[in-house]
Design a protein around this motif. Sequence first.
Motif, PDB file in Angstrom:
ATOM      1  N   LEU A 100       0.861  -1.257  -0.090  1.00 55.13           N
ATOM      2  CA  LEU A 100      -0.042   0.133  -0.077  1.00 55.13           C
ATOM      3  C   LEU A 100       0.878   1.125   0.017  1.00 55.13           C
ATOM      4  CD1 LEU A 100      -3.146  -0.828   2.446  1.00 55.13           C
ATOM      5  CD2 LEU A 100      -2.999  -0.883  -0.043  1.00 55.13           C
ATOM      6  N   PRO A 101       2.119   1.329   0.723  1.00 54.10           N
ATOM      7  CA  PRO A 101       2.566   2.607   0.835  1.00 54.10           C
ATOM      8  C   PRO A 101       3.429   2.835  -0.658  1.00 54.10           C
ATOM      9  CG  PRO A 101       3.132   1.275   2.823  1.00 54.10           C
ATOM     10  CD  PRO A 101       2.519   0.530   1.873  1.00 54.10           C
ATOM     11  N   GLN A 102       3.829   1.758  -1.310  1.00 52.08           N
ATOM     12  CA  GLN A 102       4.419   1.744  -2.607  1.00 52.08           C
ATOM     13  C   GLN A 102       3.193   2.340  -3.612  1.00 52.08           C
ATOM     14  OE1 GLN A 102       5.838  -2.008  -3.930  1.00 52.08           O
ATOM     15  NE2 GLN A 102       8.098  -1.415  -3.002  1.00 52.08           N
ATOM     16  N   THR A 103       2.167   1.925  -3.452  1.00 56.36           N
ATOM     17  CA  THR A 103       1.048   2.385  -4.362  1.00 56.36           C
ATOM     18  C   THR A 103       0.677   3.742  -4.297  1.00 56.36           C
ATOM     19  OG1 THR A 103      -0.107   0.188  -4.397  1.00 56.36           O
ATOM     20  CG2 THR A 103      -1.257   1.964  -4.981  1.00 56.36           C
ATOM     21  N   ILE A 104       0.593   4.093  -2.993  1.00 55.44           N
ATOM     22  CA  ILE A 104       0.476   5.900  -2.677  1.00 55.44           C
ATOM     23  C   ILE A 104       1.508   6.660  -3.019  1.00 55.44           C
ATOM     24  CG2 ILE A 104       0.015   7.315  -0.836  1.00 55.44           C
ATOM     25  CD1 ILE A 104      -1.073   5.152   0.898  1.00 55.44           C
ATOM     26  N   SER A 105       2.804   5.982  -2.724  1.00 54.31           N
ATOM     27  CA  SER A 105       3.870   6.918  -3.411  1.00 54.31           C
ATOM     28  C   SER A 105       4.109   7.180  -4.854  1.00 54.31           C
ATOM     29  CB  SER A 105       5.241   6.113  -2.782  1.00 54.31           C
ATOM     30  OG  SER A 105       5.208   6.049  -1.287  1.00 54.31           O
ATOM     31  N   LEU A 106       3.426   6.247  -5.403  1.00 55.75           N
ATOM     32  CA  LEU A 106       3.321   6.269  -6.966  1.00 55.75           C
ATOM     33  C   LEU A 106       2.483   7.268  -7.442  1.00 55.75           C
ATOM     34  CD1 LEU A 106       4.124   2.357  -8.081  1.00 55.75           C
ATOM     35  CD2 LEU A 106       5.501   4.589  -8.213  1.00 55.75           C
ATOM     36  N   ARG A 107       1.400   7.342  -6.779  1.00 55.48           N
ATOM     37  CA  ARG A 107       0.086   7.980  -7.291  1.00 55.48           C
ATOM     38  C   ARG A 107       0.130   9.372  -6.610  1.00 55.48           C
ATOM     39  NH1 ARG A 107      -3.805   4.710  -9.597  1.00 55.48           N
ATOM     40  NH2 ARG A 107      -2.752   2.838 -10.320  1.00 55.48           N
ATOM     41  N   ILE A 108       0.604   9.443  -5.361  1.00 53.60           N
ATOM     42  CA  ILE A 108       0.625  10.482  -4.504  1.00 53.60           C
ATOM     43  C   ILE A 108       2.145  10.867  -4.017  1.00 53.60           C
ATOM     44  CG2 ILE A 108      -0.463  12.260  -2.824  1.00 53.60           C
ATOM     45  CD1 ILE A 108      -2.662  10.088  -2.866  1.00 53.60           C
ATOM     46  N   PRO A 109       3.148  11.249  -4.716  1.00 58.35           N
ATOM     47  CA  PRO A 109       4.606  11.025  -4.466  1.00 58.35           C
ATOM     48  C   PRO A 109       4.698  12.112  -3.211  1.00 58.35           C
ATOM     49  CG  PRO A 109       4.376  12.261  -6.611  1.00 58.35           C
ATOM     50  CD  PRO A 109       2.814  11.580  -6.211  1.00 58.35           C
ATOM     51  N   GLU A 110       4.069  13.463  -3.175  1.00 59.68           N
ATOM     52  CA  GLU A 110       4.348  14.251  -2.100  1.00 59.68           C
ATOM     53  C   GLU A 110       3.743  13.845  -0.704  1.00 59.68           C
ATOM     54  OE1 GLU A 110       0.132  15.326  -3.567  1.00 59.68           O
ATOM     55  OE2 GLU A 110       2.210  14.641  -4.486  1.00 59.68           O
ATOM     56  N   ALA A 111       2.904  12.675  -0.518  1.00 59.50           N
ATOM     57  CA  ALA A 111       2.458  12.217   0.581  1.00 59.50           C
ATOM     58  C   ALA A 111       3.581  11.770   1.693  1.00 59.50           C
ATOM     59  CB  ALA A 111       1.532  11.121   0.462  1.00 59.50           C
ATOM     60  N   LYS A 112       3.323  11.909   2.847  1.00 63.62           N
ATOM     61  CA  LYS A 112       4.171  11.396   3.939  1.00 63.62           C
ATOM     62  C   LYS A 112       3.302   9.949   4.519  1.00 63.62           C
ATOM     63  CE  LYS A 112       6.647  12.501   8.424  1.00 63.62           C
ATOM     64  NZ  LYS A 112       6.790  13.349   9.230  1.00 63.62           N
ATOM     65  N   ILE A 113       3.954   9.066   4.609  1.00 64.81           N
ATOM     66  CA  ILE A 113       3.486   7.822   5.055  1.00 64.81           C
ATOM     67  C   ILE A 113       3.999   7.278   6.098  1.00 64.81           C
ATOM     68  CG2 ILE A 113       2.514   5.510   4.167  1.00 64.81           C
ATOM     69  CD1 ILE A 113       3.019   6.739   1.254  1.00 64.81           C
ATOM     70  N   ASP A 114       3.347   6.795   7.379  1.00 63.29           N
ATOM     71  CA  ASP A 114       3.761   6.167   8.268  1.00 63.29           C
ATOM     72  C   ASP A 114       2.852   4.894   8.333  1.00 63.29           C
ATOM     73  OD1 ASP A 114       5.112   8.353   9.195  1.00 63.29           O
ATOM     74  OD2 ASP A 114       3.582   9.308  10.481  1.00 63.29           O
ATOM     75  N   ILE A 115       3.460   3.690   8.671  1.00 60.18           N
ATOM     76  CA  ILE A 115       2.840   2.522   9.018  1.00 60.18           C
ATOM     77  C   ILE A 115       3.260   1.878  10.391  1.00 60.18           C
ATOM     78  CG2 ILE A 115       3.226   1.962   6.496  1.00 60.18           C
ATOM     79  CD1 ILE A 115       5.772   0.306   7.119  1.00 60.18           C
ATOM     80  N   THR A 116       2.211   0.755  10.644  1.00 62.37           N
ATOM     81  CA  THR A 116       2.162   0.101  11.810  1.00 62.37           C
ATOM     82  C   THR A 116       1.421  -1.114  11.645  1.00 62.37           C
ATOM     83  OG1 THR A 116       1.963   0.231  14.295  1.00 62.37           O
ATOM     84  CG2 THR A 116       0.223   1.232  12.798  1.00 62.37           C
ATOM     85  N   ASP A 117       1.981  -1.990  12.575  1.00 69.42           N
ATOM     86  CA  ASP A 117       1.200  -3.547  12.262  1.00 69.42           C
ATOM     87  C   ASP A 117       0.210  -3.718  13.501  1.00 69.42           C
ATOM     88  OD1 ASP A 117       3.108  -3.911  14.369  1.00 69.42           O
ATOM     89  OD2 ASP A 117       4.075  -5.401  13.521  1.00 69.42           O
ATOM     90  N   SER A 118       0.021  -2.721  14.475  1.00 69.96           N
ATOM     91  CA  SER A 118      -0.783  -2.867  15.443  1.00 69.96           C
ATOM     92  C   SER A 118      -1.858  -1.718  15.753  1.00 69.96           C
ATOM     93  CB  SER A 118      -0.093  -3.608  16.771  1.00 69.96           C
ATOM     94  OG  SER A 118       0.331  -2.440  17.399  1.00 69.96           O
ATOM     95  N   ALA A 119      -2.921  -2.133  16.399  1.00 68.68           N
ATOM     96  CA  ALA A 119      -3.892  -0.683  16.646  1.00 68.68           C
ATOM     97  C   ALA A 119      -3.309  -0.177  17.637  1.00 68.68           C
ATOM     98  CB  ALA A 119      -5.170  -1.577  17.027  1.00 68.68           C
ATOM     99  N   GLN A 120      -2.643  -0.592  18.703  1.00 69.73           N
ATOM    100  CA  GLN A 120      -2.328  -0.192  19.885  1.00 69.73           C
ATOM    101  C   GLN A 120      -0.987   0.684  19.647  1.00 69.73           C
ATOM    102  OE1 GLN A 120      -3.033  -0.085  22.987  1.00 69.73           O
ATOM    103  NE2 GLN A 120      -4.545  -1.710  22.809  1.00 69.73           N
ATOM    104  N   ASP A 121      -0.086   0.567  18.708  1.00 70.26           N
ATOM    105  CA  ASP A 121       1.055   1.396  18.176  1.00 70.26           C
ATOM    106  C   ASP A 121       0.476   2.468  17.491  1.00 70.26           C
ATOM    107  OD1 ASP A 121       2.904  -0.295  19.274  1.00 70.26           O
ATOM    108  OD2 ASP A 121       3.427  -1.196  17.342  1.00 70.26           O
ATOM    109  N   ALA A 122      -0.744   2.114  16.586  1.00 72.25           N
ATOM    110  CA  ALA A 122      -1.508   3.323  15.849  1.00 72.25           C
ATOM    111  C   ALA A 122      -1.870   4.265  16.951  1.00 72.25           C
ATOM    112  CB  ALA A 122      -2.629   2.538  15.029  1.00 72.25           C
ATOM    113  N   LEU A 123      -2.454   4.026  17.861  1.00 71.19           N
ATOM    114  CA  LEU A 123      -3.079   4.867  18.874  1.00 71.19           C
ATOM    115  C   LEU A 123      -2.060   5.771  19.432  1.00 71.19           C
ATOM    116  CD1 LEU A 123      -5.671   2.708  20.659  1.00 71.19           C
ATOM    117  CD2 LEU A 123      -6.160   4.569  19.221  1.00 71.19           C
ATOM    118  N   GLU A 124      -0.799   5.220  19.592  1.00 73.61           N
ATOM    119  CA  GLU A 124       0.031   6.153  19.919  1.00 73.61           C
ATOM    120  C   GLU A 124       0.875   7.139  18.883  1.00 73.61           C
ATOM    121  OE1 GLU A 124       1.282   6.309  23.083  1.00 73.61           O
ATOM    122  OE2 GLU A 124       0.184   4.641  23.869  1.00 73.61           O
TER     123      GLU A 124
END
Length: 470
Positions: A100-124
């Motif tokens: 998903l980050p690769q797809t976004i970077s190709l279509r919206i190159p100016e976007a800043k993307i953060d990723i996480t694999d858990s909801a708890q980390d996402a809340l932080e």
Amino acid sequence: MGTVMYNSEWDSLELDGHELQSGDKVEISIFGYWIPGQIALDTSGWHLLTPDQVEIRLHSGLTARHSEPGISPTPQFHPVEMNAPHILIVDDDPVLLHALPQTISLRIPEAKIDITDSAQDALEQIRKYQYDTIVSDIKMPGMDGLELLARIRELRPGTPTLLVTGHGEHDVAIQALRGGAYDYILKPIDRDYFVAALRRAIKTQLLQRRVEEQQLALELHAKLLEGLVQQQTHELFDAHATKDKTIRILSHALKTPLTHLKEMTQLLRLKLGLKLEGTNTLEMVSQGLADIEHSLGQVEKLVQELLHTSRIETAAFILHRQDCDLVELCGHVLEEYVASTCYALSCESLREPIEVEVDEDRISQLIISLLSTAQMNSTQGSPVTVKLQQTERRAMITVSYSGSPPRLGMEFYISRKIVEQHGGRLEVQSVPENRSTYFIMLPYRIGPVEEQTDKVKQIQSTQALWTVTA
């Protein structure tokens, strides 16, 4: 630079992960401009108190930064923050978390993307940053996407959230939409549909922020106008109070000469009607006309004073200041005064000059006016003393006499305004034994620092003393 975050559990505001306290100096961004102020808390909530004493309501999502100590903040544009969307992707599937980050970077190159694999980390992450859009899978171990959506609605109620669900799970998709999701993405993910939905969400968030900024700017402008109206209302009340005071003074001052004119007119008519024997009609009329002329002169003087008052109140009263020696100025004024009267003048002491910056004509008229009033109210045969003193910060002229206390009419009001326009003060004091004194305090001429320092060190008392006797 970060985003203001409201912590409902602790009823506090956070910026860059740090709790804000009352009195902290921060700046918030409104239409690309930094507005400085101090954090304030009252019964209505958290506010930013600007240097103009305007309160701006604070809430989650505002772009802010800590003010640099010792540096006056100036408005600056930050278009990068406006145009670079910040996206958070939450998914426990490492394949999607990479794709998903690769797809976004190709279509919206100016976007800043953060990723996480858990909801708890996402809340932080959500607590720290104001994301433009959040993308989350629904089925995750521990806290699932629906529960995460509910927490996002609490922490960041305006942030659009896209939920990813499996094919055919329409009930779950409906539940997500009812829970506040912006849109749902079915697996397998159609990249074109996903990017289009992501763009719509980002645009919605951008429009929502612009609306919030416009509301904030309108609130700020309304409060500035409110402050301006209050200030002008206060000035209007002061102007009305001054007008009423002037009318009272003028009415009282005009009453005496007008009453005298009325009495003289009635007396002349009575005497002329009676034609008393042994009365010199010509002499009587001549004396009556002289008294009437004197009263008219007083009325004319009051009218002139009223015109002076009008000029002072409308800022049309101009002072022509110049450097002069106050000792020399007072001496010349007193010499001219006694020369036009039958009084005698004596000078007991004379020391160093006192340099001031004044309008010589206005100050001369002021001294003569106070001296004439003192002579008029003084006990017959008692002297009037004029003393010139040098204090630490001001030169002071005092006019003292023994007799009835002065009446503070229109002439005194004008005199006080003239002294105030010179940056000084005019006061009058009456003490027991019928002793009254006028105090004229004027600032020294502004010169170099060395001259001022020497002036302060030379704290002397009386510089000159004059005595005017009948």
